[in-house]
Design an enzyme around this catalytic site. Structure first.
Site, short mmCIF file in Angstrom:
data_model
loop_
_atom_site.label_atom_id
_atom_site.label_comp_id
_atom_site.label_asym_id
_atom_site.label_seq_id
_atom_site.Cartn_x
_atom_site.Cartn_y
_atom_site.Cartn_z
N GLY A 31 0.81 -1.22 0.00
CA GLY A 31 0.00 0.00 0.00
C GLY A 31 0.84 1.27 0.00
O GLY A 31 2.04 1.23 -0.27
N HIS A 34 2.43 4.53 -5.05
CA HIS A 34 2.98 5.63 -5.85
C HIS A 34 3.11 5.15 -7.29
O HIS A 34 2.73 4.01 -7.60
CB HIS A 34 4.32 6.07 -5.26
CG HIS A 34 5.28 4.95 -5.00
ND1 HIS A 34 5.78 4.15 -6.01
CD2 HIS A 34 5.81 4.46 -3.85
CE1 HIS A 34 6.59 3.25 -5.50
NE2 HIS A 34 6.63 3.40 -4.18
N GLY A 36 5.48 4.02 -8.92
CA GLY A 36 6.23 2.77 -9.07
C GLY A 36 5.27 1.58 -9.04
O GLY A 36 5.28 0.72 -9.93
N HIS A 37 4.41 1.55 -8.02
CA HIS A 37 3.42 0.47 -7.92
C HIS A 37 2.49 0.49 -9.14
O HIS A 37 2.17 -0.55 -9.70
CB HIS A 37 2.56 0.64 -6.67
CG HIS A 37 3.29 0.60 -5.37
ND1 HIS A 37 3.47 1.72 -4.58
CD2 HIS A 37 3.89 -0.41 -4.70
CE1 HIS A 37 4.13 1.38 -3.49
NE2 HIS A 37 4.40 0.10 -3.53
N GLU A 148 11.80 -4.11 -9.98
CA GLU A 148 13.26 -4.25 -9.88
C GLU A 148 13.83 -3.39 -8.77
O GLU A 148 14.98 -3.55 -8.38
CB GLU A 148 13.91 -3.87 -11.23
CG GLU A 148 13.63 -4.88 -12.32
CD GLU A 148 14.31 -4.54 -13.63
OE1 GLU A 148 14.88 -3.44 -13.75
OE2 GLU A 148 14.24 -5.38 -14.54
N LYS A 149 13.03 -2.47 -8.26
CA LYS A 149 13.45 -1.64 -7.12
C LYS A 149 13.96 -2.54 -5.98
O LYS A 149 14.95 -2.26 -5.34
CB LYS A 149 12.26 -0.80 -6.66
CG LYS A 149 12.34 -0.27 -5.25
CD LYS A 149 13.08 1.02 -5.22
CE LYS A 149 13.36 1.59 -3.85
NZ LYS A 149 12.68 1.07 -2.71
P1 AMP Z 1 6.01 -2.55 -1.52
O1 AMP Z 1 4.63 -2.01 -1.42
O2 AMP Z 1 7.08 -1.59 -1.15
O3 AMP Z 1 6.15 -3.91 -0.89
O4 AMP Z 1 6.25 -2.79 -3.07
C1 AMP Z 1 5.36 -3.54 -3.85
C2 AMP Z 1 5.96 -3.76 -5.20
O5 AMP Z 1 6.22 -2.50 -5.83
C3 AMP Z 1 7.31 -4.50 -5.15
O6 AMP Z 1 7.36 -5.44 -6.20
C4 AMP Z 1 8.30 -3.38 -5.33
O7 AMP Z 1 9.52 -3.81 -5.90
C5 AMP Z 1 7.55 -2.47 -6.28
N1 AMP Z 1 8.08 -1.11 -6.25
C6 AMP Z 1 8.29 -0.32 -5.17
N2 AMP Z 1 8.84 0.85 -5.53
C7 AMP Z 1 9.01 0.81 -6.88
C8 AMP Z 1 9.55 1.72 -7.85
N3 AMP Z 1 10.02 2.90 -7.51
N4 AMP Z 1 9.55 1.32 -9.15
C9 AMP Z 1 9.07 0.11 -9.51
N5 AMP Z 1 8.55 -0.79 -8.64
C10 AMP Z 1 8.51 -0.46 -7.34
#
Ligand code: AMP
Length: 253
Positions: A31, A34, A36-37, A148-149
């Site tokens: 959650g 942004h 990226g998600h 890939e982050k």
């Molecule tokens: P999180 O909510 O941080 O667990 O992330 C969920 C998914 O979003 C994971 O696969 C992360 O690698 C991806 N993610 C987070 N930040 C970015 C970003 N800046 N660019 C691309 N993918 C992202």
């Protein structure tokens, strides 16, 4: 768009789609979404006709001293963004729904988990494979998209799927950055304006400095502590602290 919190209702919807011949794309998240998600959601939507996004802040991947309680949560804002993209289901399971059969890990993270993050967050990948394998069981996706982050995490998931012969294709999404190259992260919300200026140096330093020099260069730029800067999988991967905030990034070499 439906928001579903219980496994039974989710299974009902998934079974219906499968009977109709739809392919299911899945993006697991914690959650505070942004761009990226959202880029991962768009990738999933390009490849499949039904898209499920989970929002679950997974307690088993946080150590007791880490930021589980303060991790940013904004389900309403997230729902608005996902609905605008035309996501079909947001899955927001409770802790009980995910860990109904106990907190234990039946599956283990493999070799990809050795070193890097594990040197500093030894609990982390155990928690990740534990939750992602359960979510895969609930959502039964044809494809799942990871960023890939979190490069090591993506490698750990790929290895898990191969080792345990899980019927899902893993797709990697490129890192989305702001105009200064800072990788978007829910944890960037913790940074003050001054800290943000330091954070924006991370991508530049790992792109420009040698691995051996990057550690000192990060400290000189204002980072308080560097967990690692290492080369693996044709990438330079780094984790460093600014005050109480830990940032990770990586770049292809
Ligand atoms: P999180 O909510 O941080 O667990 O992330 C969920 C998914 O979003 C994971 O696969 C992360 O690698 C991806 N993610 C987070 N930040 C970015 C970003 N800046 N660019 C691309 N993918 C992202």
């Amino acid at each position: 768009m439906q928001i579903i919190s219980d496994r039974q209702s989710l299974t009902h919807q998934i079974d219906k789609w499968k009977k109709q011949g739809h392919a299911i794309g899945f993006v697991p998240t914690m959650g505070a979404l942004h761009e990226g998600h959202l880029s991962l959601v768009k990738l999933a939507q390009d490849k499949t006709d039904k898209c499920v996004v989970s929002i679950f802040v997974n307690p088993t991947q946080f150590a007791p001293h880490e930021d589980f309680d303060s991790y940013p949560r904004d389900v309403e804002g997230d729902a608005k963004k996902l609905s605008e993209l035309g996501v079909d289901v947001i899955y927001t399971p409770s802790k009980d729904e995910i860990y109904a059969e106990g907190m234990g890990t039946e599956i283990k993270a493999g070799e990809a988990a050795l070193g890097l993050e594990t040197g500093f967050r030894p609990h982390f990948f155990g928690g990740v494979v534990n939750v992602v394998s359960r979510l895969f069981g609930h959502v039964q996706p044809d494809i799942a998209v990871f960023g890939e982050k979190d490069f090591q995490q993506m490698q750990v998931i790929r290895e898990m799927v191969e080792t345990y012969d899980m019927p899902v294709e893993i797709i990697g999404g490129k890192i989305i950055r702001d105009k200064d190259g800072l990788a978007l992260s829910s944890r960037n919300a913790y940074l003050s304006e001054k800290e943000l200026l330091v954070a924006k140096q991370l991508n530049k330093i790992i792109a420009e400095a040698n691995v051996e020099d990057a550690n000192q260069a990060l400290l000189d730029a204002g980072f308080d502590k560097v967990d690692y800067v290492e080369k693996r999988w044709g990438r330079i991967l780094a984790a460093a602290w600014i005050g109480k905030t830990r940032l990770i990034d990586n770049i292809a070499v």
